[in-house]
Design a protein around this motif. Structure first.
Motif, PDB file in Angstrom:
ATOM      1  N   TRP A  67       9.104 -27.213  12.758  1.00 14.45           N
ATOM      2  CA  TRP A  67       9.954 -28.182  13.727  1.00 14.45           C
ATOM      3  C   TRP A  67      10.459 -29.488  12.891  1.00 14.45           C
ATOM      4  CZ3 TRP A  67       8.877 -25.897  18.802  1.00 14.45           C
ATOM      5  CH2 TRP A  67       7.812 -25.064  18.752  1.00 14.45           C
ATOM      6  N   ASN A  68      10.610 -29.430  11.964  1.00 12.28           N
ATOM      7  CA  ASN A  68      10.615 -30.592  11.228  1.00 12.28           C
ATOM      8  C   ASN A  68      11.887 -30.942  10.309  1.00 12.28           C
ATOM      9  OD1 ASN A  68       9.788 -29.161   9.133  1.00 12.28           O
ATOM     10  ND2 ASN A  68       8.603 -30.509   7.928  1.00 12.28           N
ATOM     11  N   TYR A 115      -0.707 -29.457  21.729  1.00  8.53           N
ATOM     12  CA  TYR A 115      -1.338 -29.388  20.309  1.00  8.53           C
ATOM     13  C   TYR A 115      -0.872 -30.893  19.881  1.00  8.53           C
ATOM     14  CZ  TYR A 115      -1.436 -28.169  15.373  1.00  8.53           C
ATOM     15  OH  TYR A 115      -1.676 -28.106  13.981  1.00  8.53           O
ATOM     16  N   HIS A 116      -1.929 -31.460  19.280  1.00 13.10           N
ATOM     17  CA  HIS A 116      -1.756 -32.487  18.511  1.00 13.10           C
ATOM     18  C   HIS A 116      -2.595 -32.751  16.911  1.00 13.10           C
ATOM     19  CE1 HIS A 116      -0.930 -34.169  22.304  1.00 13.10           C
ATOM     20  NE2 HIS A 116      -1.865 -33.740  23.029  1.00 13.10           N
ATOM     21  N   GLY A 117      -2.679 -31.700  16.377  1.00  9.69           N
ATOM     22  CA  GLY A 117      -2.903 -31.506  15.020  1.00  9.69           C
ATOM     23  C   GLY A 117      -4.181 -30.954  14.940  1.00  9.69           C
ATOM     24  N   ALA A 137       4.138 -26.630  19.971  1.00 10.86           N
ATOM     25  CA  ALA A 137       3.249 -25.291  19.561  1.00 10.86           C
ATOM     26  C   ALA A 137       2.432 -24.651  20.344  1.00 10.86           C
ATOM     27  CB  ALA A 137       2.198 -25.712  18.322  1.00 10.86           C
ATOM     28  N   GLY A 138       2.525 -25.245  21.819  1.00 14.36           N
ATOM     29  CA  GLY A 138       1.827 -24.652  22.886  1.00 14.36           C
ATOM     30  C   GLY A 138       2.674 -23.692  23.445  1.00 14.36           C
ATOM     31  N   GLY A 139       3.978 -23.603  23.310  1.00 16.50           N
ATOM     32  CA  GLY A 139       4.967 -22.569  23.913  1.00 16.50           C
ATOM     33  C   GLY A 139       6.256 -23.110  24.318  1.00 16.50           C
ATOM     34  N   VAL A 140       6.417 -24.386  23.766  1.00 15.06           N
ATOM     35  CA  VAL A 140       7.853 -25.007  24.291  1.00 15.06           C
ATOM     36  C   VAL A 140       7.905 -25.174  25.842  1.00 15.06           C
ATOM     37  CG1 VAL A 140      10.283 -25.232  24.233  1.00 15.06           C
ATOM     38  CG2 VAL A 140       9.069 -24.511  22.235  1.00 15.06           C
ATOM     39  N   HIS A 141       7.034 -26.009  26.446  1.00 12.42           N
ATOM     40  CA  HIS A 141       6.813 -26.146  28.101  1.00 12.42           C
ATOM     41  C   HIS A 141       7.533 -27.454  28.273  1.00 12.42           C
ATOM     42  CE1 HIS A 141       4.314 -22.547  28.513  1.00 12.42           C
ATOM     43  NE2 HIS A 141       3.729 -22.990  27.357  1.00 12.42           N
TER      44      HIS A 141
END
Length: 434
Positions: A62-63, A155-157, A216-220
């Protein structure tokens, strides 16, 4: 390109023997070796040791917002390293790139975010935000305010604090000793936040943290009025509002920062990834003018938090050049335009492939839900990811919390033609499982 098969095999065996990969299946690594050994990147493409080209549909992690192979960024890094590769920023020591980057960030950040604490990446940024929030309340004489509230599917790391804040249970289950004082609310329910604050006691809550778009949780993608409700609740209870822009920052969503879509500003903001487009390790936490001034007013002695590479001069120089490219090439606008094309392509797949369910996206972040067919006993999305890789496209799957989702985040430089190529490969890859 390396095309010596013996050398490729040697590299694969060394990889299996000595390289413990992050977020990878350990047994699969040992049995099959590395899925790709990349040697070169150009634009939206990566090339492996055998010369195979694939579209990097994830900007790696994503970077890589400005795309691969930017020689001018490499030149800036070399020039800075040749002049001053590193110097500590402890004890008020400083350097010009760090100063100029902090100033630039204050100009582009939402609201009145004005001061930056630099880190080496996203997990460090999140851990720093929690510590600074708790320290702030200690200074304010409210040491009981220490709880951090986050959301499901967040998701925070993977540092211990960041893991504890992550709303994806498998990440928390990885360890048997999480950090205390973390709570979770339903990801799009403002009422759930209010209920948890009341249940825990407002006087015990330091901050609420949220990604503008859960990556990372699913593009919500949050409902339009969600964050305005959240901002009002945080203000009502005197709770700090932190946005995690590690993925959504620096043009990814079609605006400089994801929270700008929702018309509110945070008290603190975490960033990393796109600030350098992956050309150097850098992250940070930005503080509002009010929070910064209160820290100055109430602090005595030393701020006992810092990383060796906070304010790393080379990384900051790279970030400045990266931001220059994003603005010079209108990549934020391109993310909005090509993001609409990507979502249009997803909707076409939805109409033409029976196992495609809900599709969603904001800018160049997108997700495709897969509807499981009876003949498959396990999620299908990981199988489609593998098939797409064979056909020349890298994407990722999310299978947490019962999801079966494909996720995408190509470089902001991607063209409509390259989006069309992505959709064609996706179509054929999905068709293989219908």
């Amino acid at each position: 390109m390396i095309k010596d098969l013996d050398l490729v095999q040697t590299l694969a065996e060394l990889d299996k023997k000595h390289f413990l990969h992050p977020t990878s299946p350990i047994k699969q690594q040992q049995e099959q070796g590395p899925a790709f050994i990349f040697t070169e990147g150009k634009g939206v493409h990566l090339y492996d040791v055998m010369g195979k080209s694939v579209i990097d549909g994830m900007s790696s992690l994503w970077n890589v917002n400005v795309g691969h192979g930017r020689e001018e960024i490499g030149k800036v890094a070399m020039e800075q390293m040749s002049k001053l590769a590193f110097t500590s920023c402890f004890a008020t020591f400083s350097n010009e790139p760090a100063i100029r980057l902090a100033s630039k960030l204050s100009q582009i950040a939402p609201g009145d975010l004005s001061a930056t604490f630099f880190t080496s990446g996203g997990s460090e940024s999140n851990d720093t935000a929690y510590k600074l929030a708790r320290h702030y309340w200690i200074l304010k004489g409210q040491a009981g305010r220490k709880k951090i509230i986050s959301r499901t599917k967040s998701y925070h790391g993977v540092a211990i604090g960041a893991t504890s804040a992550t709303g994806l249970k498998p990440f928390r289950d990885f360890t048997n000793s999480l950090a205390p004082d973390f709570c979770y609310v339903e990801n799009f329910s403002a009422q759930s936040l209010r209920e948890v604050i009341e249940a825990e006691g407002p006087e015990t809550v330091a901050a609420f943290i949220a990604e503008p778009v859960q990556g990372a949780g699913g593009v919500h993608v949050a409902p339009k009025d969600y964050f305005k409700k959240i901002r009002n609740i945080c203000d009502e209870y005197g709770i700090l509002f932190i946005t995690d822009e590690v993925i959504t920052g620096f043009g990814r969503t079609g605006k400089y920062f994801g929270i700008e879509h929702y018309g509110v500003a945070p008290d603190m903001m975490c960033f990393a990834k796109g600030v350098t487009s992956g050309y150097a390790q850098l992250g940070g936490v930005m503080l509002s003018e009010r929070i910064h001034q209160e820290l100055i007013e109430f602090s005595e002695g030393t701020l006992l938090h810092g990383y060796t590479y906070s304010g790393h001069p080379m990384a900051c120089a790279v970030a400045l050049k990266n931001l220059e490219i994003i603005e010079r090439e209108n990549l934020i606008e391109n993310a909005e335009i090509t993001g609409q094309e990507m979502l249009k392509g997803f909707k076409w797949l939805q109409s033409n492939r029976k196992i495609v369910g809900e599709v969603r996206g904001l800018g160049l972040m997108g997700g495709i839900e897969i509807v499981k067919e009876q003949k498959f006993s396990t999620p299908i999305a990981p199988l489609i990811v593998s098939e797409a890789a064979k056909r020349g496209l890298i994407c990722r799957s999310v299978t947490f919390d019962g999801q079966d989702t494909l996720v995408f985040a190509p470089p902001l430089t991607i063209s409509k033609t390259e989006i069309d190529q992505m959709i064609d490969i996706l179509h054929d890859s999905i068709l293989a499982f219908e």
